[in-house]
Write a protein that holds these residues in place. Sequence first.
Motif, PDB file in Angstrom:
ATOM      1  N   ARG A 136      82.302  61.512  44.851  1.00  0.00           N
ATOM      2  CA  ARG A 136      83.035  62.356  43.905  1.00  0.00           C
ATOM      3  C   ARG A 136      83.022  61.674  42.545  1.00  0.00           C
ATOM      4  O   ARG A 136      83.507  60.565  42.406  1.00  0.00           O
ATOM      5  N   ARG A 137      82.471  62.329  41.538  1.00  0.00           N
ATOM      6  CA  ARG A 137      82.447  61.719  40.219  1.00  0.00           C
ATOM      7  C   ARG A 137      83.647  62.181  39.388  1.00  0.00           C
ATOM      8  O   ARG A 137      84.357  63.108  39.760  1.00  0.00           O
TER       9      ARG A 137
ATOM     10  N   LYS B 113      67.759  47.507  38.302  1.00  0.00           N
ATOM     11  CA  LYS B 113      67.155  46.209  38.010  1.00  0.00           C
ATOM     12  C   LYS B 113      68.234  45.144  37.773  1.00  0.00           C
ATOM     13  O   LYS B 113      68.111  44.000  38.234  1.00  0.00           O
ATOM     14  N   ALA B 114      69.288  45.525  37.041  1.00  0.00           N
ATOM     15  CA  ALA B 114      70.378  44.571  36.810  1.00  0.00           C
ATOM     16  C   ALA B 114      71.053  44.185  38.124  1.00  0.00           C
ATOM     17  O   ALA B 114      71.421  43.020  38.326  1.00  0.00           O
ATOM     18  N   PHE B 115      71.197  45.148  39.035  1.00  0.00           N
ATOM     19  CA  PHE B 115      71.793  44.852  40.341  1.00  0.00           C
ATOM     20  C   PHE B 115      70.885  43.937  41.143  1.00  0.00           C
ATOM     21  O   PHE B 115      71.339  42.960  41.762  1.00  0.00           O
ATOM     22  N   ARG B 116      69.588  44.231  41.120  1.00  0.00           N
ATOM     23  CA  ARG B 116      68.634  43.390  41.857  1.00  0.00           C
ATOM     24  C   ARG B 116      68.610  41.964  41.304  1.00  0.00           C
ATOM     25  O   ARG B 116      68.497  40.993  42.054  1.00  0.00           O
ATOM     26  N   ASP B 117      68.735  41.840  39.988  1.00  0.00           N
ATOM     27  CA  ASP B 117      68.693  40.518  39.359  1.00  0.00           C
ATOM     28  C   ASP B 117      70.017  39.764  39.485  1.00  0.00           C
ATOM     29  O   ASP B 117      70.129  38.643  38.977  1.00  0.00           O
ATOM     30  N   GLY B 118      71.022  40.356  40.111  1.00  0.00           N
ATOM     31  CA  GLY B 118      72.285  39.679  40.308  1.00  0.00           C
ATOM     32  C   GLY B 118      73.219  39.743  39.121  1.00  0.00           C
ATOM     33  O   GLY B 118      74.272  39.073  39.105  1.00  0.00           O
ATOM     34  N   LYS B 119      72.877  40.544  38.112  1.00  0.00           N
ATOM     35  CA  LYS B 119      73.739  40.677  36.941  1.00  0.00           C
ATOM     36  C   LYS B 119      74.922  41.609  37.204  1.00  0.00           C
ATOM     37  O   LYS B 119      75.860  41.649  36.420  1.00  0.00           O
ATOM     38  N   ILE B 120      74.843  42.386  38.268  1.00  0.00           N
ATOM     39  CA  ILE B 120      75.936  43.258  38.697  1.00  0.00           C
ATOM     40  C   ILE B 120      76.373  42.794  40.077  1.00  0.00           C
ATOM     41  O   ILE B 120      75.548  42.655  40.984  1.00  0.00           O
ATOM     42  N   HIS B 121      77.674  42.553  40.236  1.00  0.00           N
ATOM     43  CA  HIS B 121      78.183  42.089  41.528  1.00  0.00           C
ATOM     44  C   HIS B 121      78.628  43.240  42.420  1.00  0.00           C
ATOM     45  O   HIS B 121      78.464  43.190  43.641  1.00  0.00           O
ATOM     46  N   ILE B 122      79.203  44.274  41.804  1.00  0.00           N
ATOM     47  CA  ILE B 122      79.709  45.427  42.564  1.00  0.00           C
ATOM     48  C   ILE B 122      79.100  46.683  41.965  1.00  0.00           C
ATOM     49  O   ILE B 122      79.278  46.969  40.775  1.00  0.00           O
ATOM     50  N   LEU B 123      78.348  47.420  42.771  1.00  0.00           N
ATOM     51  CA  LEU B 123      77.758  48.684  42.338  1.00  0.00           C
ATOM     52  C   LEU B 123      78.411  49.804  43.128  1.00  0.00           C
ATOM     53  O   LEU B 123      78.368  49.813  44.359  1.00  0.00           O
ATOM     54  N   LEU B 124      79.044  50.723  42.405  1.00  0.00           N
ATOM     55  CA  LEU B 124      79.654  51.863  43.085  1.00  0.00           C
ATOM     56  C   LEU B 124      78.988  53.130  42.574  1.00  0.00           C
ATOM     57  O   LEU B 124      78.469  53.182  41.453  1.00  0.00           O
ATOM     58  N   GLY B 125      78.993  54.158  43.400  1.00  0.00           N
ATOM     59  CA  GLY B 125      78.358  55.389  42.969  1.00  0.00           C
ATOM     60  C   GLY B 125      78.454  56.478  43.998  1.00  0.00           C
ATOM     61  O   GLY B 125      79.073  56.332  45.051  1.00  0.00           O
ATOM     62  N   THR B 126      77.817  57.595  43.657  1.00  0.00           N
ATOM     63  CA  THR B 126      77.761  58.748  44.542  1.00  0.00           C
ATOM     64  C   THR B 126      76.579  58.588  45.494  1.00  0.00           C
ATOM     65  O   THR B 126      76.015  57.504  45.617  1.00  0.00           O
ATOM     66  N   GLN B 127      76.166  59.676  46.123  1.00  0.00           N
ATOM     67  CA  GLN B 127      75.150  59.582  47.164  1.00  0.00           C
ATOM     68  C   GLN B 127      73.810  59.051  46.668  1.00  0.00           C
ATOM     69  O   GLN B 127      72.962  58.657  47.473  1.00  0.00           O
ATOM     70  N   MET B 128      73.581  59.009  45.359  1.00  0.00           N
ATOM     71  CA  MET B 128      72.295  58.508  44.873  1.00  0.00           C
ATOM     72  C   MET B 128      72.098  57.016  45.167  1.00  0.00           C
ATOM     73  O   MET B 128      70.973  56.524  45.100  1.00  0.00           O
ATOM     74  N   ILE B 129      73.155  56.291  45.511  1.00  0.00           N
ATOM     75  CA  ILE B 129      72.991  54.870  45.853  1.00  0.00           C
ATOM     76  C   ILE B 129      72.826  54.676  47.358  1.00  0.00           C
ATOM     77  O   ILE B 129      72.669  53.544  47.820  1.00  0.00           O
ATOM     78  N   ALA B 130      72.849  55.765  48.120  1.00  0.00           N
ATOM     79  CA  ALA B 130      72.898  55.638  49.576  1.00  0.00           C
ATOM     80  C   ALA B 130      71.534  55.667  50.234  1.00  0.00           C
ATOM     81  O   ALA B 130      71.436  55.442  51.432  1.00  0.00           O
TER      82      ALA B 130
END
Length: 805
Positions: free
Chosen positions: A483-484, A582-599
């Motif tokens: 839910r956005r 890319k930022a998440f893969r490189d470890g620059k983001i610790h917590i990634l939250l989102g809708t179904q597009m991250i699933a």
Amino acid sequence: MTGLFDTPRRKRRSSTAGAGPTAVPLSAGESGEQAPSKPLYAEVVFDRPLDQAWTYAIPPPLVGLVQPGKRVAVPLGKRGKETVGFCVRVSEMGPPPGVAVKPIWRVLDEEALVDDHLLQLTRWMADYYLCGWGQVLHAVVPAGVRDQAGLREIVQVEAVPPAELPDPLPTVTPAQKAVWETVQQHKGTMELRELLRQTRCSASVVRGLVHKGLLRLHRERVEGTAAAVVGIESSLAQAGEEEKEADNRGIVLNADQQRVWGQLEAALQTGGFRPFLLHGVTGSGKTEIYLRAMEAVVRQGRQVVVLVPEIALTPQTIARFRQRGNRVAVLHSHLTDAERGGHWRRIAAGEVEVVVGARSAVFAPVRKLGLIVIDEEHEHTFKQEATPRYHARDVAVMRARLAGVPVVLGSATPSLESWWNAARGQYTLLSLPKRVESRPLPAVRLIDLRHEVLKNGALSPTLVGAMDRALHSGGQVLLLLNRRGYSTYVHCHACGYVAQCSHCDIALTFHRSRAALLCHYCGWQTAPYQRCPACDQPTIRYQGLGTEKLQAEIEDKFPGYVCRRMDSDTTVRRGSHESILKAFRDGKIHILLGTQMIAKGLDFPNVTLVGVINADVGLHVPDFRSAERTFQLLAQVAGRAGRGAKGGVVYIQTYTPDHPCIALAARHDYVGFASQELAHRRQHRYPPFERLARLIIRSQDEGAAAAFAETLGGALHRAVAAVESSACRAAATTAQAVESSVSPVRILGPAECPVYRLHNYYRFHFQVQSADSARLHAVLRRVVATVRPPAAVEFQVDIDPYSML
């Protein structure tokens, strides 16, 4: 050759200084070809809901230019308005004697935009999805291709051959002499702009040489820039460094992968149509099977089409395919018209080995198709919700059948339609039951929100503690909330008023970043309320949970960590998907939250915790697929955890932990869920056991919509009776037994749609279903052919609908 300017010669008859190709084509006689003995006719279809082709005469100057797959401009209707249509057939068969035939006016394309193979496919789509053939062709060929976007027109200069030079040679100026010598030295055509740059003269000098019969000019259309062809997706090459390293080391298939690859490799070697369903748990190495199949097909000199459901998956997919040294083209909605047109032309020219894209990539103009792959075949984004309302998975299977090539449907949670096709032998089932390198599937723990009270937000104490441990140990966290927005509904505590869209029967969502109340269906927005519009009291409450509010809560509870949000609000700009991932893969983001597009489909080895904030969001909607969608979403997002050496765990917050789709998803038991859900579907006569069609009536006049719904209901029942009567007569003739107790075609409705008013249109719908697809289509064709809605009412037919809202 410079002496030609200095030595006068005896004058002879000069040839015409041609200007190259013109808009008026040569006639058959002028081109040296003999005119046909009989007149030729073309069948033309238009972007209209017409179940027929129109016949036009091909005038002699256009003979040979009018071909199937090209667009033509023709007069249409009593007033003869110029209309663009697709030629689908050329023959000597004209109309009956005495029937006047209008001529084709112009041919709009130098080359056919669709070949015979795509013409067959689009003809099938028009028949199956009950829409116009021209509507399908218009949708299949992108606007950037129809409009020649990305091409620019250039003027080419060439020298007149010596045998055709005027005699005596005319006098020229020094500037003209320099220009002529430059063209002569180039030995061929030269772009006018480059010629002027090199000689530093004006265009009038060249025009003078053309007038004197020494140079010729002609126009060509070429690709606008190299970037539009080569560098369209340059940023994607940066993704997937881990995959590149793994590829350089060489990947050894495990026993399950070897067994699956052996079956698929044999099919690729022998050729022919073979549909495969590749069912592999998340992290089981399905992508490596795709890559090996792709390499085998490319070595045969053939092309591969790969469909992915989300633009977010495209960067990783392309990076992996490019690592194998393939020429890859990308087709998806984030491309400009010029980029899409450039890719389309490269594909048609055979310059591309692998085509990757979303659902429209199924129509890529590959000439040597060898394999189609549909990754995450269960995804709803493969269903088109506008005319033609096709499903890319089903179209891909039909295209593979027509082309005689294998097709692979892959998923950890296949659609029940595909699973049933495999169970009854229509598809060959390939199974990968274990993760690569013997990694275990993550443990899944259910948090029963009936007993664990949420305090100060949406995160339960159990989930907060698990996140804290994961982050302190150096892992990353992925959180799903489908839910956005910030608050999902706004209401008045005093009078009960709920803020709704002015155009839809939909509650407005508060978006704090926009400072607006927004309708997620039509996009209408208004300023946030401070007082209730109904009772004028300051008792407005902003409640419900969206990704914006969840991000604020996380940033408050975990201040030392970087949290980013990924939903349709944060990925509007081009390249935003890639930059976040890319930022998440490189470890620059610790917590990634989102809708179904991250699933779906994403592979991040350092994700050690996945959290589902509310598993019940989509479970209690009036749609027979709600349980299937919930199971798929939970199983897919759970599969993002534990892909690396650190392992992983999944926490699912729910108010209904005993619901089969949630309990079985927690056990990673797709087979058990499919067995239960199929039994439920069979009992209630839902797909895949019966074919389903949805008929939607909509109008801004509520009374007109209701009246036409009743008219359509009567027509449906009459059509069913007629089809059943015809079937009974045919059965009696062939001495077949007929079951009279159960009608093969069932009609439900008319009823108001669950979302009754949408975009200011009031909507009613019917549900028509049958175990016999041919009878279902026969009923619908009778209705579509005989029932015409009034001017104020729209009528749509959706075959195999995905959404029932």
